[in-house]
Design an enzyme around this catalytic site. Structure first.
Site, mmCIF file in Angstrom:
data_model
loop_
_atom_site.group_PDB
_atom_site.id
_atom_site.type_symbol
_atom_site.label_atom_id
_atom_site.label_comp_id
_atom_site.label_asym_id
_atom_site.label_seq_id
_atom_site.Cartn_x
_atom_site.Cartn_y
_atom_site.Cartn_z
ATOM 1 N N ALA A 196 0.805 -1.227 0.000
ATOM 2 C CA ALA A 196 0.000 0.000 0.000
ATOM 3 C C ALA A 196 0.833 1.270 0.000
ATOM 4 O O ALA A 196 0.293 2.352 0.216
ATOM 5 C CB ALA A 196 -0.918 0.003 1.214
ATOM 6 N N ALA A 197 2.120 1.164 -0.274
ATOM 7 C CA ALA A 197 2.979 2.348 -0.165
ATOM 8 C C ALA A 197 2.547 3.463 -1.104
ATOM 9 O O ALA A 197 2.446 4.632 -0.715
ATOM 10 C CB ALA A 197 4.430 1.958 -0.436
ATOM 11 N N GLY A 198 2.285 3.125 -2.365
ATOM 12 C CA GLY A 198 1.893 4.148 -3.323
ATOM 13 C C GLY A 198 0.565 4.794 -2.990
ATOM 14 O O GLY A 198 0.394 6.008 -3.144
ATOM 15 N N ASP A 199 -0.389 3.991 -2.517
ATOM 16 C CA ASP A 199 -1.698 4.536 -2.150
ATOM 17 C C ASP A 199 -1.595 5.406 -0.904
ATOM 18 O O ASP A 199 -2.271 6.442 -0.804
ATOM 19 C CB ASP A 199 -2.694 3.403 -1.914
#
Length: 294
Positions: free
Chosen positions: A240-243
């Site tokens: 979920a890093a990008g989100d």
């Protein structure tokens, strides 16, 4: 208020030492079901980072749909406009290896039933300080939401994932695009991040390219260029890093932070998220981000 016009899935996550190659079977060490989807993830990230958030999208009439709705509501996201449609909710099959890397297969389910925003959705978008968009909904629906934002004078922030070439009709309505380096290459045909950034700025006013451990690049048509270093941490799960980055960035921008400070805020939020397992379960609270920023 920030609105999110996007996808909501149930993530089916298998944890393995090393992801299997084609035709190979490996033994996993754990399995979890975690509500996710790029839209829901960004909504939760923004809510935890301190914003009032309204979600626009759809889930199915199955048990996954009810769980996704409850998870968003518990995180503080307004789900009044989250529709329930007949059939299954969207799902994502995710494999996470011991290095924190992941591979993902998304099956759209109810997300595929989302059409262009209706009058109620458009009213929410018009009342927003920003709208977050991704590409896990039908492209016509995403384009309709971006156009609704532009007509209302609301910044539209697009994460172009899953990566694909994008029509001018969509990008003409986008204020800020936030791809990772692979997505930026898919959109522009340029493999070097700096070249991809310049190509993106020919089509949108502002762009951020996230580079994982190498930080992020920012550019605007006004001529501003920034490189923000990554926060060094031991990654457990990068799902979920990008989100998290996109949701936190939307919050920082809606609060009027300058580009450098907004990027730092988003980078810290993303760094906190990768130290935990899961997607929606990994996003940090505002107090954690502020403490890490010092």
């Amino acid at each position: 208020m920030i609105s999110v016009f996007g996808s909501a899935n149930m993530d089916l996550v298998a944890y393995v030492a090393q992801a299997p190659k084609q035709g190979e079977t490996v033994t996993g060490r754990a399995f979890r079901t975690i509500p996710g989807g790029k839209g829901a993830n960004q909504a939760i990230a923004a809510a935890r980072a301190g914003a009032e958030v309204t979600f626009l999208g759809a889930v199915g009439d199955d048990g996954f749909g009810a769980e996704i709705r409850d998870t968003l509501a518990v995180a503080g996201v307004n789900v009044e406009h989250l529709r329930r449609v007949p059939g299954p909710s969207g799902i994502a099959h995710i494999v996470v290896d011991d290095a924190g890397g992941n591979s993902i297969i998304v099956v759209p389910g109810a997300n595929g039933a989302v059409t262009a925003p209706d009058a109620a959705d458009r009213a929410v978008i018009a009342a927003s300080r920003a709208v977050l968009l991704q590409l896990e909904l039908p492209l016509d629906a995403v384009t309709g939401a971006a156009r609704a934002a532009k007509e209302a004078g609301v910044p539209a922030i697009l994460t172009p994932a899953p990566a694909r070439p994008l029509p001018d009709e969509l990008l003409d309505a986008v204020t800020l695009i936030v791809p990772n380096e692979h997505e930026a290459a898919a959109v522009t045909g340029r493999n070097e991040p700096e070249a991809a950034l310049e190509a993106l700025l020919e089509r949108v006013p502002e762009a951020v390219i996230t580079l994982g451990s190498d930080g992020a690049l920012y550019g605007s048509r006004s001529g501003e260029r920034l490189r923000v270093p990554a926060v060094r941490v031991a990654a457990v799960d990068t799902t979920a890093a990008g989100d998290t980055f996109a949701g936190a960035l939307a919050v920082a921008r809606s609060e009027g932070l300058p580009a450098a400070e907004a990027l730092r805020f988003a980078s810290v939020a993303a760094a906190l998220s990768v130290q935990r397992q899961g997607a929606s379960t990994s996003m940090p609270a505002r107090a954690e981000i502020d403490a890490a920023l010092g």
